[in-house]
Design a protein around this motif. Structure first.
Motif, PDB file in Angstrom:
ATOM      1  N   ASP A 190       0.885  -1.585   0.062  1.00 23.96           N
ATOM      2  CA  ASP A 190       0.309  -0.013   0.190  1.00 23.96           C
ATOM      3  C   ASP A 190       0.904   1.145   0.312  1.00 23.96           C
ATOM      4  OD1 ASP A 190      -2.696  -0.889   0.270  1.00 23.96           O
ATOM      5  OD2 ASP A 190      -2.353  -1.440   1.918  1.00 23.96           O
ATOM      6  N   SER A 191       2.293   1.017   0.535  1.00 23.63           N
ATOM      7  CA  SER A 191       2.901   2.620   0.428  1.00 23.63           C
ATOM      8  C   SER A 191       3.499   2.790  -0.320  1.00 23.63           C
ATOM      9  CB  SER A 191       3.627   2.082   1.468  1.00 23.63           C
ATOM     10  OG  SER A 191       3.729   1.861   2.824  1.00 23.63           O
ATOM     11  N   ARG A 212       7.753  -9.260  -7.545  1.00 26.26           N
ATOM     12  CA  ARG A 212       6.796 -10.624  -8.095  1.00 26.26           C
ATOM     13  C   ARG A 212       5.733 -10.125  -9.162  1.00 26.26           C
ATOM     14  NH1 ARG A 212       2.840 -11.892  -4.347  1.00 26.26           N
ATOM     15  NH2 ARG A 212       3.052  -9.424  -2.621  1.00 26.26           N
ATOM     16  N   ARG A 216       1.523  -6.597  -3.411  1.00 23.61           N
ATOM     17  CA  ARG A 216       0.768  -7.284  -2.101  1.00 23.61           C
ATOM     18  C   ARG A 216      -0.008  -5.950  -1.562  1.00 23.61           C
ATOM     19  NH1 ARG A 216       2.648  -9.842   2.247  1.00 23.61           N
ATOM     20  NH2 ARG A 216       4.286 -10.453   0.890  1.00 23.61           N
TER      21      ARG A 216
HETATM   22  P1  NAP Z   1       4.124  -3.540   2.949  1.00 20.81           P
HETATM   23  O1  NAP Z   1       3.101  -3.875   2.900  1.00 20.81           O
HETATM   24  O2  NAP Z   1       4.335  -4.624   4.467  1.00 20.81           O
HETATM   25  O3  NAP Z   1       4.691  -3.490   1.728  1.00 20.81           O
HETATM   26  C1  NAP Z   1       6.247  -3.979   1.561  1.00 20.81           C
HETATM   27  C2  NAP Z   1       5.927  -4.269  -0.195  1.00 20.81           C
HETATM   28  O4  NAP Z   1       7.886  -4.124   0.189  1.00 20.81           O
HETATM   29  C3  NAP Z   1       6.168  -5.216  -0.258  1.00 20.81           C
HETATM   30  O5  NAP Z   1       5.410  -5.607  -1.900  1.00 20.81           O
HETATM   31  C4  NAP Z   1       7.040  -6.477  -0.508  1.00 20.81           C
HETATM   32  O6  NAP Z   1       7.091  -7.567  -1.653  1.00 20.81           O
HETATM   33  C5  NAP Z   1       8.391  -5.673  -0.226  1.00 20.81           C
HETATM   34  N1  NAP Z   1       9.756  -5.715   0.384  1.00 20.81           N
HETATM   35  C6  NAP Z   1      10.306  -5.435   0.573  1.00 20.81           C
HETATM   36  N2  NAP Z   1      11.080  -5.640   1.728  1.00 20.81           N
HETATM   37  C7  NAP Z   1      11.632  -5.705   0.013  1.00 20.81           C
HETATM   38  C8  NAP Z   1      13.129  -6.251  -0.705  1.00 20.81           C
HETATM   39  N3  NAP Z   1      13.931  -6.117  -0.103  1.00 20.81           N
HETATM   40  N4  NAP Z   1      13.525  -5.498  -1.524  1.00 20.81           N
HETATM   41  C9  NAP Z   1      12.527  -5.368  -2.045  1.00 20.81           C
HETATM   42  N5  NAP Z   1      11.341  -4.909  -1.788  1.00 20.81           N
HETATM   43  C10 NAP Z   1      11.089  -5.789  -1.020  1.00 20.81           C
HETATM   44  O7  NAP Z   1       4.738  -2.513   4.400  1.00 20.81           O
HETATM   45  P2  NAP Z   1       3.891  -0.778   3.506  1.00 20.81           P
HETATM   46  O8  NAP Z   1       3.025  -0.984   2.018  1.00 20.81           O
HETATM   47  O9  NAP Z   1       4.269  -0.382   4.479  1.00 20.81           O
HETATM   48  O10 NAP Z   1       2.585  -0.944   4.821  1.00 20.81           O
HETATM   49  C11 NAP Z   1       2.792  -1.165   5.948  1.00 20.81           C
HETATM   50  C12 NAP Z   1       1.238  -1.413   6.485  1.00 20.81           C
HETATM   51  O11 NAP Z   1       0.799  -0.021   6.359  1.00 20.81           O
HETATM   52  C13 NAP Z   1       0.098  -1.996   5.535  1.00 20.81           C
HETATM   53  O12 NAP Z   1      -1.192  -3.078   6.436  1.00 20.81           O
HETATM   54  C14 NAP Z   1      -0.846  -1.301   4.397  1.00 20.81           C
HETATM   55  O13 NAP Z   1      -1.711  -2.174   4.209  1.00 20.81           O
HETATM   56  C15 NAP Z   1      -0.662  -0.111   5.602  1.00 20.81           C
HETATM   57  N6  NAP Z   1      -0.787   1.176   5.063  1.00 20.81           N
HETATM   58  C16 NAP Z   1      -2.019   1.709   4.434  1.00 20.81           C
HETATM   59  C17 NAP Z   1      -2.183   2.185   3.784  1.00 20.81           C
HETATM   60  C18 NAP Z   1      -3.689   3.004   3.219  1.00 20.81           C
HETATM   61  O14 NAP Z   1      -4.424   1.937   3.454  1.00 20.81           O
HETATM   62  N7  NAP Z   1      -3.289   3.982   2.069  1.00 20.81           N
HETATM   63  C19 NAP Z   1      -1.507   3.112   3.025  1.00 20.81           C
HETATM   64  C20 NAP Z   1       0.125   2.702   3.196  1.00 20.81           C
HETATM   65  C21 NAP Z   1       0.053   1.629   4.079  1.00 20.81           C
HETATM   66  P3  NAP Z   1       6.609  -8.785  -1.607  1.00 20.81           P
HETATM   67  O15 NAP Z   1       5.018  -7.675  -1.838  1.00 20.81           O
HETATM   68  O16 NAP Z   1       7.273  -9.665  -2.475  1.00 20.81           O
HETATM   69  O17 NAP Z   1       6.055  -9.990   0.431  1.00 20.81           O
END
Ligand code: NAP
Length: 347
Positions: A190-191, A212, A216
């Motif tokens: 999402d981020s 991938r 996600r």
């Molecule tokens: P996240 O959901 O953990 O996603 C991290 C992304 O980075 C995943 O796609 C992952 O790939 C990728 N990734 C991780 N390590 C990597 C690496 N070493 N090399 C390349 N890619 C890598 O983190 P997030 O997006 O910061 O979100 C965190 C939480 O906040 C989530 O629960 C999210 O729903 C929430 N959030 C919500 C909103 C909204 O609703 N507006 C906005 C921001 C965040 P893979 O998919 O292959 O694992």
């Protein structure tokens, strides 16, 4: 371990980002005589830095009160000076009252880390470095969350020097240096979608680099990225290298399936691969969520699962993660601590 003194602090604050220093300013002005563990600089920016994430930010343009912008380190230095002006003490190798007046020349002392806390007894015990323990009636945890990085050498260097690599598009994306450029965001959550969408306001094109073939991100967010004509998703790709001397000009990509390498010209690179809250030292003592964020007993307040312990800033907030929201929570934590101490008859 030796107890530093028999003195029981009214409040100890752990953390030195906007939340920690703001808590210190408010606590000091409420005559709580706060003691701050600011943390130690680490060579790798994926660990806790004194001053928090802003120490990795070059220009801050969205913090009210700085119409011309201000660098992250300078802003944190102002916060610190303001906290000290009202009597905040900081644990350092040179004692508890360092001279913070000339930060441009670098500090002549090192901040100390908090190594562990024992919340099973009252007063709480906070263990610092040099085998010293401090006793306190209340505690504010403001240790933040660090953005995850790929760990590439040039990525880290350019992030530190304002070379067009950042872990926060909302903080840095509107800077003139990124306007009308082709930019890249790493991640598929999402981020990453949120940051890529935000960047399309300024950039000519935004590549999302995802390792991938499926995002996600939640369905609605994923669709937003797919529908945006300015976003080009590079599936099954990882960033193998960041190219640029003073400023990034391209990234080297590796296909995660074929291993094939290619070069993509970009004027900026944004990491959106998650954050890691700095809560390891709290495990087993306070309720944490499944990602390690400190849980608040009530999302409107700052109380945690242990009475007298309060949480503020990115360590409790995986959603907003802004300096201004962290500072606001630091203020709330200090007020909550002051009221709680008052209720206990500790003035
Ligand atoms: P996240 O959901 O953990 O996603 C991290 C992304 O980075 C995943 O796609 C992952 O790939 C990728 N990734 C991780 N390590 C990597 C690496 N070493 N090399 C390349 N890619 C890598 O983190 P997030 O997006 O910061 O979100 C965190 C939480 O906040 C989530 O629960 C999210 O729903 C929430 N959030 C919500 C909103 C909204 O609703 N507006 C906005 C921001 C965040 P893979 O998919 O292959 O694992």
């Amino acid at each position: 371990m030796s107890v530093e003194s028999n003195q029981v602090e009214k409040v100890i604050i752990i953390g030195s980002g906007p939340a920690g220093w703001t808590a210190a300013i408010y606590a000091a002005r409420a005559n709580l005589d706060p003691l701050v563990f600011a943390g130690r600089p680490k060579s790798v920016p994926t660990t806790i830095l004194p001053g928090g994430q802003l120490m990795m930010t070059t220009e801050v343009e969205n913090y009210p009160g700085f119409p011309e912008g201000v660098t992250g380190p300078k802003m944190m230095s102002y916060f610190e000076q303001q906290a000290v002006r009202f009597g905040t003490r900081i644990v350092t190798d040179k004692g508890l009252n360092p001279d913070v007046s000339d930060p441009d020349d670098g500090h002549s002392y090192s901040y100390h880390d908090c190594k562990s806390v024992d919340l099973s007894k009252r007063p709480f015990v906070v263990a610092g470095e040099d085998d010293k323990e401090y006793l306190t009636h209340s505690l504010i945890i403001a240790t933040g969350a660090t953005a995850n990085w790929l760990g590439l050498e040039n990525e880290q260097r350019l992030a530190r020097t304002g070379g067009g690599v950042s872990a926060c598009a909302v903080c840095d994306g509107a800077l003139p240096v990124f306007r009308d450029q082709e930019l890249a965001v790493v991640g598929g959550g999402d981020s990453a979608v949120e940051e890529a969408t935000y960047l399309t306001k300024f950039a000519s094109k935004v590549y999302m680099i995802h390792r991938r073939d499926e995002l996600r991100a939640s369905k609605i967010m994923a669709q937003r990225a797919l529908d945006n004509p300015k976003i080009d998703i590079q599936w099954n790709k990882k960033v193998a290298d960041v190219l640029g001397d003073e400023k990034i000009f391209a990234i080297e990509l590796e296909d995660t399936q074929s291993g094939e390498r290619s070069t993509l010209d970009v004027g900026g690179l944004f990491m959106a691969i998650g954050h890691t809250p700095a809560t390891e030292f709290l495990e087993g003592q306070l309720d944490l969520d499944d990602k390690g964020y400190l849980k608040l007993a009530d999302s409107y307040r700052t109380a945690t699962s242990v009475e007298g312990v309060f949480g503020a800033g990115d360590v409790v907030d995986s959603v907003y993660r802004q300096a201004i929201t962290a500072a606001g929570m630091g203020c709330k934590a200090a007020i909550d601590a002051e009221r709680w101490l008052g209720d206990q008859g500790i003035e």
